[in-house]
Design an enzyme around this catalytic site. Structure first.
Site, PDB file in Angstrom:
ATOM      1  N   MET A 110      11.222   1.066   1.158  1.00 55.94           N
ATOM      2  CA  MET A 110      11.727   1.865   1.817  1.00 55.94           C
ATOM      3  C   MET A 110      10.981   2.059   3.052  1.00 55.94           C
ATOM      4  SD  MET A 110      12.498   4.208  -1.715  1.00 55.94           S
ATOM      5  CE  MET A 110      10.666   3.444  -2.381  1.00 55.94           C
ATOM      6  N   ILE A 168       5.362   2.035  -5.156  1.00 58.04           N
ATOM      7  CA  ILE A 168       3.846   2.242  -4.980  1.00 58.04           C
ATOM      8  C   ILE A 168       3.683   2.293  -3.843  1.00 58.04           C
ATOM      9  CG2 ILE A 168       2.560   0.604  -3.440  1.00 58.04           C
ATOM     10  CD1 ILE A 168       4.210  -1.839  -5.045  1.00 58.04           C
ATOM     11  N   GLY A 198       8.208   7.215   3.053  1.00 57.75           N
ATOM     12  CA  GLY A 198       7.563   5.318   3.098  1.00 57.75           C
ATOM     13  C   GLY A 198       6.807   4.727   2.268  1.00 57.75           C
ATOM     14  N   SER A 199       7.708   3.630   1.033  1.00 57.73           N
ATOM     15  CA  SER A 199       6.922   3.432   0.022  1.00 57.73           C
ATOM     16  C   SER A 199       7.536   2.053  -0.002  1.00 57.73           C
ATOM     17  CB  SER A 199       7.224   4.540  -0.898  1.00 57.73           C
ATOM     18  OG  SER A 199       7.769   4.412  -1.025  1.00 57.73           O
ATOM     19  N   ARG A 200       7.268   1.360  -1.653  1.00 59.79           N
ATOM     20  CA  ARG A 200       7.863  -0.008  -2.097  1.00 59.79           C
ATOM     21  C   ARG A 200       8.386   0.401  -3.728  1.00 59.79           C
ATOM     22  NH1 ARG A 200       4.320  -5.080  -1.089  1.00 59.79           N
ATOM     23  NH2 ARG A 200       5.135  -6.212  -2.486  1.00 59.79           N
TER      24      ARG A 200
END
Length: 230
Positions: A110, A168, A198-200
């Site tokens: 993301m 994450i 901002g991540s996953r």
């Protein structure tokens, strides 16, 4: 899970953004008022308002929290994208924390411009929720899945298939919120959690699962079918 009732899709602002958005709005209003009254020329006022207005619009977009409903009558075996973003990993990996076997991993990254609400990828029952402290590597790096701060959610489908969904943190993200609770019944239309800035999200699936996405493909949380369980 049988036939599903289709409902009207809605937009809202996530409660996780209330403090940030109200503080940012207060800052913009106060500074704009000062610039308007302190300078004879209005150039500083319009420059500030233009720059910070754009920044505020980006942050406002980030905290959007769409209420979505998967457009299908039957979700048996369906795995949906748990997040908006794009696919950065589709590969077979050795999962050593829970399954201790080879698994198919699909990872969705993301960016700052994506909605950061997360959805449950499957219908079922939450079997485990565990938070791990860790580093803050860039979320698209392979080592982020194992070394970054993360939250693990194990979900068992009605057919007895267990999958792992992993939130994450990234280089900028510093807050993972997980709504899933052990023992809860979950539905793919429900929010699993939220990650700030901002991540996953990784999904670990059994070998033999039909993968329906490819590298670089854009995904929409609770809408894009990423896999079909056998």
């Amino acid at each position: 899970m049988g036939r599903r009732i289709k409902k009207l899709k809605k937009q809202r602002i996530h409660s996780e953004g209330n403090e940030t958005l109200l503080g940012g709005l207060f800052f913009i209003v106060v500074v704009s008022a000062l610039l308007w009254h302190l300078f004879d020329t209005k150039i500083p006022f319009w420059c500030f308002l233009g720059i910070f207005g754009v920044v505020y619009a980006i942050v406002l977009n980030f905290f959007r929290c769409p209420i979505r409903y998967f457009d299908a009558d039957d979700t048996d075996g369906i795995v949906v994208a748990p997040a908006d973003g794009h696919v950065v990993v589709v590969e077979e990996v050795e999962e050593t924390d829970y399954f201790h076997e080879r698994r198919l991993m699909v990872s969705i990254f993301m960016s700052l411009f994506n909605v950061h609400a997360n959805w449950f990828p499957v219908d079922g029952t939450v079997k485990l929720v565990k938070h791990h402290d860790g580093n803050f590597h860039k979320a698209w790096l392979p080592k982020a899945s194992e070394e970054n701060e993360r939250a693990d959610i194990l979900i068992e489908t009605p057919k007895g298939i267990t999958i792992l969904c992993r939130q994450i943190a990234g280089a900028v993200a510093r807050r993972i919120v997980t709504y899933a609770k052990e023992g809860d019944e979950c539905n793919i239309d429900d929010h699993l959690g939220f990650i700030k800035f901002g991540s996953r999200v990784d999904v670990y699936l059994p070998l033999g699962t039909e993968i329906c996405v490819k590298m670089g493909q854009s995904t929409t949380g609770d809408q894009t079918v990423i896999a079909k369980l056998k």
